[in-house]
Design an enzyme around this catalytic site. Structure first.
Site, mmCIF file in Angstrom:
data_model
loop_
_atom_site.group_PDB
_atom_site.id
_atom_site.type_symbol
_atom_site.label_atom_id
_atom_site.label_comp_id
_atom_site.label_asym_id
_atom_site.label_seq_id
_atom_site.Cartn_x
_atom_site.Cartn_y
_atom_site.Cartn_z
ATOM 1 N N THR A 277 -5.298 2.687 -10.594
ATOM 2 C CA THR A 277 -4.587 2.238 -9.396
ATOM 3 C C THR A 277 -3.121 1.933 -9.640
ATOM 4 O O THR A 277 -2.314 1.973 -8.704
ATOM 5 C CB THR A 277 -5.274 1.003 -8.788
ATOM 6 O OG1 THR A 277 -5.245 -0.073 -9.728
ATOM 7 C CG2 THR A 277 -6.712 1.311 -8.406
ATOM 8 N N LEU B 72 -0.410 -0.073 -5.033
ATOM 9 C CA LEU B 72 -1.317 -0.084 -3.878
ATOM 10 C C LEU B 72 -2.757 0.125 -4.344
ATOM 11 O O LEU B 72 -3.396 1.137 -4.049
ATOM 12 C CB LEU B 72 -0.908 0.978 -2.863
ATOM 13 C CG LEU B 72 0.364 0.710 -2.078
ATOM 14 C CD1 LEU B 72 0.411 1.559 -0.818
ATOM 15 C CD2 LEU B 72 0.519 -0.761 -1.697
ATOM 16 N N HIS B 73 -3.285 -0.862 -5.060
ATOM 17 C CA HIS B 73 -4.640 -0.770 -5.588
ATOM 18 C C HIS B 73 -5.662 -0.529 -4.477
ATOM 19 O O HIS B 73 -6.463 0.408 -4.534
ATOM 20 C CB HIS B 73 -5.009 -2.076 -6.304
ATOM 21 C CG HIS B 73 -3.996 -2.587 -7.262
ATOM 22 N ND1 HIS B 73 -3.831 -2.057 -8.530
ATOM 23 C CD2 HIS B 73 -3.086 -3.592 -7.158
ATOM 24 C CE1 HIS B 73 -2.878 -2.713 -9.157
ATOM 25 N NE2 HIS B 73 -2.413 -3.647 -8.350
ATOM 26 N N ASP B 74 -5.646 -1.406 -3.474
ATOM 27 C CA ASP B 74 -6.720 -1.412 -2.481
ATOM 28 C C ASP B 74 -6.632 -0.259 -1.485
ATOM 29 O O ASP B 74 -7.673 0.309 -1.113
ATOM 30 C CB ASP B 74 -6.737 -2.752 -1.756
ATOM 31 C CG ASP B 74 -7.026 -3.903 -2.713
ATOM 32 O OD1 ASP B 74 -7.494 -3.645 -3.838
ATOM 33 O OD2 ASP B 74 -6.782 -5.067 -2.337
#
Length: 361
Positions: free
Chosen positions: A214, A280-282
């Protein structure tokens, strides 16, 4: 390594909508993930579970309800999860996400109510209502999901797919030298989830997107400006030279909210020495849940260190099969960030433009 096939119905004339249930600790990047799901025509969001993590659970609930109202989304139930992890006291991350979780963004108090059942029950109810079809997404600590698995051990077999944002595989941590935030907040719940899949007999393995993957999804001010342009609401580009907390100039309410949230996130990453940017992991997890072909994977047995003095919360993948266990996860190992960002900008930009058009009528 393998690439999973796209969901049934993609690239054909008929749009297939898949039921999606998301568990979030909203959170700046969780908010971006929710908006991506709102903007995706193939996703039928059937529930949101609020988990304590980035901020306390009551702030998470408020953020989820307020975002639904901002985006004109009705009929999506929001459930309150556990206030604390399974074992440890709760740790939150206001330094990363702002005092209420959405950075500098401020939304009106929501007028809608939470469900009368908790988030663990919401997981189970959604899976039973959509057996074999439900896509589950978890972008915060896994407390609610672990409690749901305790209540319904068949949950892995009821889900069509599960995508987890968490862990770090052969990669540094972002909370301790070896542990990623979501797992570090509640390592016992993560360990229970991985163990449950090992014993479940489910045909699918959870997709796990760790920091090793991520952190390639790097949002910059330039990409954020592209999003504003795609929404037809250009704003003054952000810069590290701007005064802290400078408000967005975008006319579009959704773009303005996202920019005010992201500015706080940019400033945090800058203070950490990573640059004026954000990971922007999620949102990447949300995108992968809808199109698994965005990422390449390696199957492996995964477990979580619970007792190490220096390594508690570390996620370990047994790539060399020394444990003698079967794989219980598909670990994301490769992604093309440009493909992801092109899709994110196109979907969210068009969605924000439609919202603005509707509000002007």
């Amino acid at each position: 390594m393998l690439t999973l096939r796209r969901w049934a119905g993609e690239h054909v004339g008929v749009q297939v909508r898949q039921p999606v249930f998301v568990d979030v600790d909203t959170g700046v990047d969780d908010a971006m993930a929710l908006v991506y799901l709102f903007a995706s025509p193939e996703a039928e969001l059937v529930g949101i579970a609020s988990t304590a993590g980035n901020v306390g659970v009551d702030d998470v609930c408020r953020n989820n309800l307020a975002l639904l109202e901002l985006c004109g989304i009705t009929g999506v139930p929001v459930s309150r999860g556990s206030e604390v992890p399974l074992v440890e006291p709760l740790r939150t991350a206001e330094d990363t996400h702002g005092p209420q979780g959405l950075g500098y963004a401020r939304l009106p108090d929501p007028t809608t109510e939470l469900t009368d059942h908790d988030a663990a029950q919401a997981w189970v109810c959604a899976a039973r209502e959509h057996p074999g079809e439900l896509i589950g997404i978890a972008t915060g600590p896994l407390t609610n999901l672990a409690l749901a698995l305790r209540a319904e051990p068949a949950l892995p077999r009821l889900l069509a797919r599960l995508v987890i944002m968490g862990g770090a595989f052969d990669y540094r941590g972002n909370t301790t030298p070896v542990a990623e935030w979501n797992v570090s907040v509640d390592p016992e719940s993560a360990a229970e989830v991985f163990a449950a899949w090992s014993d479940s007999g489910a045909e699918h393995l959870p997709i796990v997107l760790g920091l090793n993957l991520t952190e390639h999804a790097v949002l910059t001010p330039q990409l954020l400006s592209r999003l504003a342009d795609a929404a037809g609401s250009p704003s003054t580009p952000m810069s590290v030279r701007d005064p802290r907390g400078t408000a967005s100039t975008a006319a579009n309410p959704l773009i303005r909210t996202l920019e005010d949230a992201m500015r706080f996130y940019f400033e945090f990453h800058h203070d950490q020495g990573e640059g004026y940017l954000a990971h922007l992991h999620d949102p990447l997890a949300a995108a992968v849940a809808l199109d698994t072909a965005l990422v390449r994977y390696r199957p492996a047995p995964v477990d979580v260190e619970l007792t190490g003095t220096l390594t508690r919360g570390m996620t370990i993948a047994d790539w060399s099969h020394r444990w003698g266990r079967e794989p219980n996860a598909l670990i994301g190992v490769e992604v093309d960030p440009a493909v992801f960002f092109d899709r994110f900008i196109a979907r969210v930009g068009a969605f924000a433009a439609r919202l603005d058009e509707v509000s002007r009528r």
